[in-house]
Design a protein around this motif. Structure first.
Motif, PDB file in Angstrom:
ATOM      1  N   UNK A 306      57.678  37.135  11.960  1.00 54.35           N
ATOM      2  CA  UNK A 306      56.837  37.719  11.448  1.00 54.35           C
ATOM      3  C   UNK A 306      55.644  37.349  10.591  1.00 54.35           C
ATOM      4  N   UNK A 307      55.000  38.831  10.140  1.00 53.80           N
ATOM      5  CA  UNK A 307      53.375  38.981  10.227  1.00 53.80           C
ATOM      6  C   UNK A 307      53.595  39.840   8.839  1.00 53.80           C
ATOM      7  N   UNK A 308      52.434  39.522   7.219  1.00 60.31           N
ATOM      8  CA  UNK A 308      52.025  38.995   5.872  1.00 60.31           C
ATOM      9  C   UNK A 308      50.641  39.997   6.361  1.00 60.31           C
ATOM     10  N   UNK A 309      50.470  41.411   5.944  1.00 56.81           N
ATOM     11  CA  UNK A 309      49.054  41.611   6.166  1.00 56.81           C
ATOM     12  C   UNK A 309      47.931  42.140   5.197  1.00 56.81           C
ATOM     13  N   UNK A 310      47.254  41.598   4.754  1.00 54.15           N
ATOM     14  CA  UNK A 310      46.746  42.088   3.803  1.00 54.15           C
ATOM     15  C   UNK A 310      45.262  42.111   3.801  1.00 54.15           C
ATOM     16  N   UNK A 311      44.381  43.380   2.407  1.00 52.46           N
ATOM     17  CA  UNK A 311      43.225  44.049   3.119  1.00 52.46           C
ATOM     18  C   UNK A 311      42.279  42.871   2.415  1.00 52.46           C
ATOM     19  N   UNK A 312      40.744  43.144   3.205  1.00 53.06           N
ATOM     20  CA  UNK A 312      39.629  42.592   2.473  1.00 53.06           C
ATOM     21  C   UNK A 312      39.914  43.280   1.037  1.00 53.06           C
ATOM     22  N   UNK A 313      39.407  42.736  -0.148  1.00 54.28           N
ATOM     23  CA  UNK A 313      39.056  43.411  -1.197  1.00 54.28           C
ATOM     24  C   UNK A 313      37.532  44.225  -0.730  1.00 54.28           C
ATOM     25  N   UNK A 314      36.940  44.021  -0.199  1.00 53.67           N
ATOM     26  CA  UNK A 314      35.528  44.346   0.479  1.00 53.67           C
ATOM     27  C   UNK A 314      35.803  45.309   1.508  1.00 53.67           C
ATOM     28  N   UNK A 315      36.425  45.879   1.802  1.00 57.95           N
ATOM     29  CA  UNK A 315      36.668  46.881   3.032  1.00 57.95           C
ATOM     30  C   UNK A 315      36.678  48.056   2.060  1.00 57.95           C
ATOM     31  N   UNK A 316      35.954  49.333   2.914  1.00 57.55           N
ATOM     32  CA  UNK A 316      35.253  50.267   2.680  1.00 57.55           C
ATOM     33  C   UNK A 316      35.930  51.571   2.104  1.00 57.55           C
ATOM     34  N   UNK A 317      36.886  51.331   4.344  1.00 51.74           N
ATOM     35  CA  UNK A 317      38.034  52.068   3.715  1.00 51.74           C
ATOM     36  C   UNK A 317      39.100  52.259   3.507  1.00 51.74           C
ATOM     37  N   UNK A 318      39.635  53.288   3.668  1.00 50.98           N
ATOM     38  CA  UNK A 318      41.477  53.578   3.001  1.00 50.98           C
ATOM     39  C   UNK A 318      41.949  53.008   3.902  1.00 50.98           C
ATOM     40  N   UNK A 319      42.041  52.212   5.396  1.00 52.63           N
ATOM     41  CA  UNK A 319      43.215  51.729   5.984  1.00 52.63           C
ATOM     42  C   UNK A 319      44.193  50.823   5.254  1.00 52.63           C
ATOM     43  N   UNK A 320      45.206  50.420   6.241  1.00 53.76           N
ATOM     44  CA  UNK A 320      46.184  49.611   5.941  1.00 53.76           C
ATOM     45  C   UNK A 320      46.570  49.361   6.960  1.00 53.76           C
ATOM     46  N   UNK A 321      47.656  47.972   6.656  1.00 54.42           N
ATOM     47  CA  UNK A 321      48.609  47.678   8.174  1.00 54.42           C
ATOM     48  C   UNK A 321      49.838  47.921   7.500  1.00 54.42           C
ATOM     49  N   UNK A 322      50.707  48.327   7.990  1.00 54.66           N
ATOM     50  CA  UNK A 322      51.765  49.325   8.270  1.00 54.66           C
ATOM     51  C   UNK A 322      52.864  48.870   8.323  1.00 54.66           C
ATOM     52  N   UNK A 323      52.466  47.766   9.636  1.00 56.90           N
ATOM     53  CA  UNK A 323      53.319  46.373  10.337  1.00 56.90           C
ATOM     54  C   UNK A 323      52.792  45.859  11.444  1.00 56.90           C
ATOM     55  N   UNK A 324      53.479  44.488  11.453  1.00 63.48           N
ATOM     56  CA  UNK A 324      53.070  44.098  13.147  1.00 63.48           C
ATOM     57  C   UNK A 324      54.292  43.358  13.955  1.00 63.48           C
ATOM     58  N   UNK A 325      54.214  43.020  14.695  1.00 60.38           N
ATOM     59  CA  UNK A 325      54.988  42.595  15.792  1.00 60.38           C
ATOM     60  C   UNK A 325      54.768  42.004  17.267  1.00 60.38           C
ATOM     61  N   UNK A 326      54.970  41.060  17.144  1.00 61.36           N
ATOM     62  CA  UNK A 326      54.921  40.557  18.511  1.00 61.36           C
ATOM     63  C   UNK A 326      55.470  41.575  19.875  1.00 61.36           C
ATOM     64  N   UNK A 327      54.260  41.262  20.531  1.00 63.81           N
ATOM     65  CA  UNK A 327      54.840  43.048  21.809  1.00 63.81           C
ATOM     66  C   UNK A 327      54.755  41.850  22.952  1.00 63.81           C
ATOM     67  N   UNK A 328      54.036  41.120  22.868  1.00 65.47           N
ATOM     68  CA  UNK A 328      53.408  40.078  24.567  1.00 65.47           C
ATOM     69  C   UNK A 328      53.685  38.891  24.180  1.00 65.47           C
ATOM     70  N   UNK A 329      54.960  37.759  24.007  1.00 62.25           N
ATOM     71  CA  UNK A 329      54.810  36.727  23.743  1.00 62.25           C
ATOM     72  C   UNK A 329      54.174  35.509  24.327  1.00 62.25           C
ATOM     73  N   UNK A 330      53.870  35.399  25.532  1.00 60.59           N
ATOM     74  CA  UNK A 330      52.922  34.680  26.265  1.00 60.59           C
ATOM     75  C   UNK A 330      51.753  34.834  25.563  1.00 60.59           C
ATOM     76  N   UNK A 331      51.315  36.012  25.417  1.00 65.64           N
ATOM     77  CA  UNK A 331      49.596  36.169  24.518  1.00 65.64           C
ATOM     78  C   UNK A 331      50.067  35.132  23.828  1.00 65.64           C
ATOM     79  N   UNK A 332      50.605  35.218  22.978  1.00 64.07           N
ATOM     80  CA  UNK A 332      51.053  35.500  21.487  1.00 64.07           C
ATOM     81  C   UNK A 332      50.891  33.925  21.006  1.00 64.07           C
ATOM     82  N   UNK A 333      52.318  33.316  21.996  1.00 63.40           N
ATOM     83  CA  UNK A 333      51.856  31.690  22.188  1.00 63.40           C
ATOM     84  C   UNK A 333      50.530  30.911  22.515  1.00 63.40           C
TER      85      UNK A 333
END
Length: 523
Positions: A306-333
């Motif tokens: 699993x993944x924990x994603x946090x925004x950098x304090x200096x980000x100028x946009x309001x974009x956030x990461x709402x979810x993360x998952x492994x979709x290519x195990x070989x590339x991830x490994x």
């Protein structure tokens, strides 16, 4: 040989002055009993005294370091012991909540106390010393080691650096205990999961827990290579396990996959180091148990990262990461940074993934563009929300392989389970018992890790005691050596002074007699 009167007077005066200076020096030595006051008194001895003085200063500093380290280690040991005591109370609550008489109201009360224990443990993990430095942050002594994330989990923000002090020539000892060593390396006994694949709608007749690691060596050697596994129930008394390639590996399950169809029985199925709790819940209308149980199927696998994603304090946009998952195990490994990553946007749609932290020499490990609101890098797909990213936006990504779990997260999972109503619902009760079993296993693991940290503190304390004794012996030997070089022998000094004074008196008398001799005395 002729000696003039003037020459005699000059020679006699010079000798007298020299002897007088020696007598004065000896007199001063007799007063102070110090033989070497300046390097001129004894150049070789003065050099040895300088060297011994430097050693003495180092030994004094070692003593100061040992005292401060003992104090620091004592505070750390006391804090760790307090955490262990709090976790023991948490175990008592979990066991009380798991008995057959506890009600939802009882478990809610236990959950309240468990939550207080979680906060107490977090406070102890974030303890400071008298100087205001955090005990368990490694070298980041001004950073709180544990903070709670928005999803309720806890992240370690310290580092793995030991702060070493010299306690003897060529010998150092770590004065701190990092949270990484004391808390983060607790083995997660609940890192497998089961997912029902048939029937499409769970009828509650078969409940198979996520499992706990019973034998780590067997799990590490055998489980991962064959996952995901399929657990098929052939009847109410027999299950079958096949690996990812379809090979039948039921023989490695306890009792070769034979199970009991006793209604509601809480039984254990062990397979490749994993202990699974199994319950068969037959209904009063089930006249043919084999028929209603056969066909139930589960997938058994290690919990995905699993993944924990946090925004950098200096980000100028309001974009956030709402979810993360492994979709290519070989590339991830192969490509995802094991120590965490930084997702950096170079435009609203283009991004690079770097190993954390980013430095001037950093090169991206993966690059891409946003597609369908998702950014996929190094085998991981990140879902974006809250608006489009801006150029320069950064997100810190920390992956969790679930091999370890800090006890704060364990207590949080147990609080959630305790607050879930189960009265009158046998399936929910069985799931609850599985959650408590997992929690108890992880608490034991955390206590063992804390025990290892306390043992390390004890070993370092013993080293400090041993080195302190050695330093004390060296200090005494140093003082003796300095005294033998610097200090005078009173008897020898007084004898020398008496001799020099007698010689001065004799010289004065001889000068007086000789000065009266001359030819005119014979006329």
């Amino acid at each position: 040989m002729r000696i003039s009167t003037a020459q005699y007077y000059e020679t006699t005066a010079a000798n007298y002055q020299s002897n007088y200076s020696k007598a004065i020096a000896t007199s001063n030595e007799a007063s102070s009993l110090t033989r070497i006051n300046t390097a001129a008194d004894d150049p070789i001895g003065a050099g040895r005294l300088l060297s011994l003085g430097q050693q003495s200063a180092a030994l004094n500093q070692y003593g100061t370091n040992i005292d401060s380290t003992k104090s620091a280690l004592s505070l750390q040991e006391t804090t760790l012991t307090s955490i262990g005591n709090a976790l023991q109370r948490a175990k008592e609550l979990a066991l009380a909540a798991s008995n057959g008489t506890a009600t939802d109201a009882d478990r809610k009360a236990y959950a309240s106390e468990m939550g207080q224990i979680q906060q107490q443990v977090m406070g102890l993990m974030n303890s400071k010393d008298s100087a205001g430095n955090y005990l368990f942050s490694g070298s980041k002594t001004d950073t709180a080691p544990y903070l709670q994330n928005s999803d309720g989990t806890f992240t370690y923000n310290g580092d793995q650096t030991s702060i070493n002090l010299g306690i003897g020539d060529g010998m150092t000892v770590a004065t701190n205990t990092t949270g990484w060593d004391a808390f983060q390396q607790a083995i997660n006994t609940s890192r497998t999961q089961t997912t029902m694949t048939a029937p499409a709608v769970d009828d509650g007749r078969v409940v198979l827990s996520n499992g706990t690691i019973g034998t780590s060596s067997t799990y590490n050697a055998k489980f991962a290579g064959g996952q995901p596994y399929t657990v098929n129930f052939l009847s109410s008394t027999q299950l079958q396990i096949t690996d990812a390639l379809g090979n039948d590996v039921t023989a490695e399950a306890s009792q070769n996959g034979v199970i009991s169809n006793a209604n509601g029985a809480n039984q254990t199925v062990s397979f490749r180091g994993v202990d699974l709790k199994l319950n068969i819940n037959l209904k009063s209308t089930d006249t043919n148990p084999d028929a209603v149980i056969a066909g139930h199927s589960f997938q058994l696998a290690a919990t995905p990262d699993s993944f924990n994603a946090s925004r950098s304090p200096g980000n100028t946009s309001t974009a956030v990461i709402t979810g993360s998952s492994v979709t290519n195990q070989a590339a991830y490994t192969n490509a995802f940074p094991s120590g965490g990553a930084v997702l950096k946007f170079t435009s609203a749609t283009a991004f690079d993934l770097y190993a954390a932290p980013i430095t001037a020499d950093s090169r991206p490990v993966s690059s891409g563009t946003v597609s369908g609101g998702n950014a996929t890098a190094a085998g991981v797909t990140f879902a974006l929300g809250g608006g489009a990213p801006a150029s320069g936006d950064q997100f810190l990504i920390q992956n969790n392989d679930h091999q370890t779990q800090n006890v704060l997260d364990t207590l949080g999972h147990m609080v959630t389970a305790l607050n879930t109503p189960i009265d009158g619902n046998p399936v929910a009760k069985q799931n609850f018992l599985g959650a408590m079993e997992s929690g108890l296993g992880n608490i034991d693991s955390a206590v063992n890790q804390i025990g290892s940290a306390v043992t390390s503190i004890g070993a370092r304390g013993q080293s400090l005691d041993n080195q302190s004794a050695t330093n004390e012996s060296l200090t005494q030997a140093n003082a003796t050596s300095q005294s033998s070089i610097r200090d005078s022998d009173p008897a020898e000094v007084m004898t020398r002074l008496t001799l020099q004074q007698t010689m001065l008196q004799a010289a004065q008398l001889a000068f007086s007699k000789i000065s009266q001799l001359g030819l005119f005395n014979k006329i």
